[in-house]
Enzyme design. Structure first.
Site, PDB file in Angstrom:
ATOM      1  N   ARG A  86     -29.769 -28.266   9.019  1.00 45.57           N
ATOM      2  CA  ARG A  86     -30.958 -28.819   8.419  1.00 45.57           C
ATOM      3  C   ARG A  86     -30.527 -29.851   7.249  1.00 45.57           C
ATOM      4  O   ARG A  86     -29.680 -29.651   6.565  1.00 45.57           O
ATOM      5  CB  ARG A  86     -31.771 -27.631   7.586  1.00 45.57           C
ATOM      6  N   HIS A 130     -36.994 -33.752   0.575  1.00 47.14           N
ATOM      7  CA  HIS A 130     -36.444 -32.999  -0.231  1.00 47.14           C
ATOM      8  C   HIS A 130     -36.081 -33.806  -1.652  1.00 47.14           C
ATOM      9  O   HIS A 130     -34.973 -34.277  -1.951  1.00 47.14           O
ATOM     10  CB  HIS A 130     -34.823 -32.679   0.230  1.00 47.14           C
ATOM     11  N   GLU A 175     -38.738 -26.618  -1.056  1.00 49.56           N
ATOM     12  CA  GLU A 175     -38.826 -26.207  -2.331  1.00 49.56           C
ATOM     13  C   GLU A 175     -40.127 -26.610  -3.072  1.00 49.56           C
ATOM     14  O   GLU A 175     -39.762 -27.329  -4.144  1.00 49.56           O
ATOM     15  CB  GLU A 175     -37.744 -25.917  -3.108  1.00 49.56           C
ATOM     16  N   ASN A 298     -35.562 -20.176   1.068  1.00 54.85           N
ATOM     17  CA  ASN A 298     -34.483 -20.361   0.126  1.00 54.85           C
ATOM     18  C   ASN A 298     -34.473 -19.389  -0.872  1.00 54.85           C
ATOM     19  O   ASN A 298     -35.524 -19.107  -1.635  1.00 54.85           O
ATOM     20  CB  ASN A 298     -34.504 -21.637  -0.392  1.00 54.85           C
ATOM     21  N   TYR A 300     -31.534 -17.241  -3.823  1.00 53.09           N
ATOM     22  CA  TYR A 300     -30.301 -17.079  -4.490  1.00 53.09           C
ATOM     23  C   TYR A 300     -30.136 -15.930  -5.364  1.00 53.09           C
ATOM     24  O   TYR A 300     -29.326 -15.219  -5.281  1.00 53.09           O
ATOM     25  CB  TYR A 300     -29.915 -18.396  -5.519  1.00 53.09           C
ATOM     26  N   GLU A 357     -31.928 -21.681   3.092  1.00 54.36           N
ATOM     27  CA  GLU A 357     -30.753 -21.985   2.065  1.00 54.36           C
ATOM     28  C   GLU A 357     -30.299 -20.346   1.259  1.00 54.36           C
ATOM     29  O   GLU A 357     -31.084 -19.864   1.050  1.00 54.36           O
ATOM     30  CB  GLU A 357     -31.096 -22.764   0.751  1.00 54.36           C
TER      31      GLU A 357
END
Ligand code: FCB
Length: 453
Positions: A86, A130, A175, A298, A300, A357
């Site tokens: 990506r 992005h 995002e 995405n 984390y 991600e």
């Protein structure tokens, strides 16, 4: 021909035969060549030159110099055995003023990149946005201007016509809530506006742009598989304190639901719906809610909310519990929350999920005696998170791929070059690439040499 998914590996891990393994990057973070071959300026070029905009005054002018070194980077991807990549297109590289005159040299670069990726047997996943809005469009109001949705649709059409013969996986945005909240409410990202009404308008216009983009792509690339990339993570009240509960709920609406809910379920979450109402015109919700083929996640770690009456929306980022596991950057490491989020999005949005991600940032990757780059902390993180992905799948989540953020150490937005997420180390003076231990670990996982535990 794309490399066949590593079926044996996938079976051994309890994943679908066609599960995809990849990495993600983004244009401004790696390309450099900021003033070359006719590229226009983006709002991030401006932010880098704004006092206090980026740590150390770092700029993305050269970054990883991927614009010139893309062939070497594609070879590194091939060495990993990936079957998917990506990346994003820089809007001001192909349309220097955001609309109107086309920059052929910019389009030529992406032709070369896409051809090299395909030649390496890797499937390109093209992300249209992005975060690097052309500065000229920002000067006209950017996302606060409803016309921006149309400018975006024209840009999407340009890319679809040019690359649609080779690119089958399309992603409208990366995002949404990060760049709108940080860019239009909290001054943590470009363009650094801090205004509630500007923020609400940006949310709605970006949603309209997404819908217009899906429509254009469906029309111009009939076999396209279209989706969007959402950052979603559990929002918890800091210290589990009931005083922070309302802040957590409102941050959850902003962070997790302001985009996927209208785009996939057809409505804004309740509090935001009332606030956005003045900007919604008849037919808008149908324009936003278009059929999609996949959901990009995405993730984390969870975030913690604190009540903050002085902040623009009454919430701010709270601290993770003092005893929580944290990465070198202080980001909480909560693999269970990853499993839970995968289950939640799979059930809530009923689309195949691709992790677009996930990865681990650090600031002290060590050089070993034999020249190796030691990043056991990153391997430990990937082990934990991939194990939880497998658990989510075992519990019924429809997860079909995983992409590590990121291939290369790169320009980490407001944190500059000090935060490194790469499987490959980049020396920002010489631009030399050196695969880290985590590169070899990920290669071994995909090749079936180990099971990631
Ligand atoms: C995500 C961004 C990506 C990178 C990682 C660390 O929020 O999409 O560009 O900055 O975080």
């Amino acid at each position: 021909m794309p490399i066949a998914p590593p079926t044996e590996t996938n079976r051994a891990l309890g994943l679908r035969d066609d599960f995809l393994w990849g990495v993600s990057t983004s244009a401004y973070q790696i390309e450099g060549a900021a003033a070359e071959d006719g590229r226009g300026r983006s709002i991030w070029d401006t932010r880098c030159r704004t006092k206090g905009g980026v740590v150390n005054g770092d700029v993305g002018d050269v970054a990883c110099d991927h614009y010139h070194r893309y062939a070497e980077d594609v070879a590194l991807m091939k060495g990993l055995g990936l079957n998917t990549y990506r990346f994003s297109v820089s809007w001001p590289r192909v349309l220097p003023r955001g609309r109107g005159r086309i920059n052929d040299k910019g389009l030529d670069f992406y032709d070369r990149l896409i051809d090299a990726v395909l030649e390496a047997g890797i499937e390109p996943w093209l992300c249209l946005y992005h975060w690097d809005l052309p500065q000229s469009l920002h000067d006209l109001g950017g996302w606060t201007n409803r016309d921006c949705a149309g400018w975006y649709a024209d840009y999407a059409a340009l890319c679809a016509r040019r690359f649609g013969d080779r690119v089958k996986h399309w992603c409208t945005f990366n995002e949404f809530s990060v760049f709108t909240l940080f860019g239009y409410a909290i001054d943590w990202a470009a363009p650094g506006v801090t205004d509630r009404q500007a923020h609400l308008r940006a949310i709605h216009h970006v949603n309209l742009a997404h819908g217009a983009g899906v429509e254009v792509l469906r029309d111009l690339v009939p076999e396209a598989r279209i989706g969007a990339v959402h950052n979603r993570q559990q929002v918890l009240p800091e210290h589990n304190d009931p005083a922070n509960q309302e802040a957590a709920e409102f941050l959850d609406e902003h962070w997790n639901r302001a985009f996927p809910d209208p785009q996939i379920l057809g409505h804004y979450p309740p509090r935001l719906a009332e606030l956005i109402e003045p900007y919604v015109k008849g037919g808008d919700m149908a324009r936003i809610c278009r059929r999609q083929d996949w959901f990009g996640l995405n993730h984390y770690g969870p975030i913690f909310a604190r009540k903050a009456p002085d902040w623009i929306w009454g919430f701010c980022w709270g601290d993770a519990p003092a005893d929580a596991d944290k990465s070198q950057l202080g980001w909480p490491v909560f693999p269970d929350a990853f499993r839970d989020e995968l289950l939640l999005v799979s059930r809530r949005y009923k689309l195949p999920v691709y992790v677009t991600e996930n990865g681990c940032g650090g600031n002290s990757d060590q050089l070993g005696p034999d020249g190796a780059i030691l990043d056991q902390h990153r391997i430990a993180y990937l082990k934990l998170y991939i194990a939880k992905l497998r658990e989510a799948v075992a519990q019924g989540a429809d997860v079909r791929g995983y992409m590590v953020w990121s291939l290369l150490d790169n320009f980490e937005w407001g944190s500059g070059y000090g935060q490194r997420f790469g499987l490959v180390h980049v020396d920002f003076d010489s631009l030399k690439r050196t695969p880290k231990q985590s590169y070899d670990w990920y290669r071994g996982l995909i090749a079936g040499e180990h099971r990631g535990d």
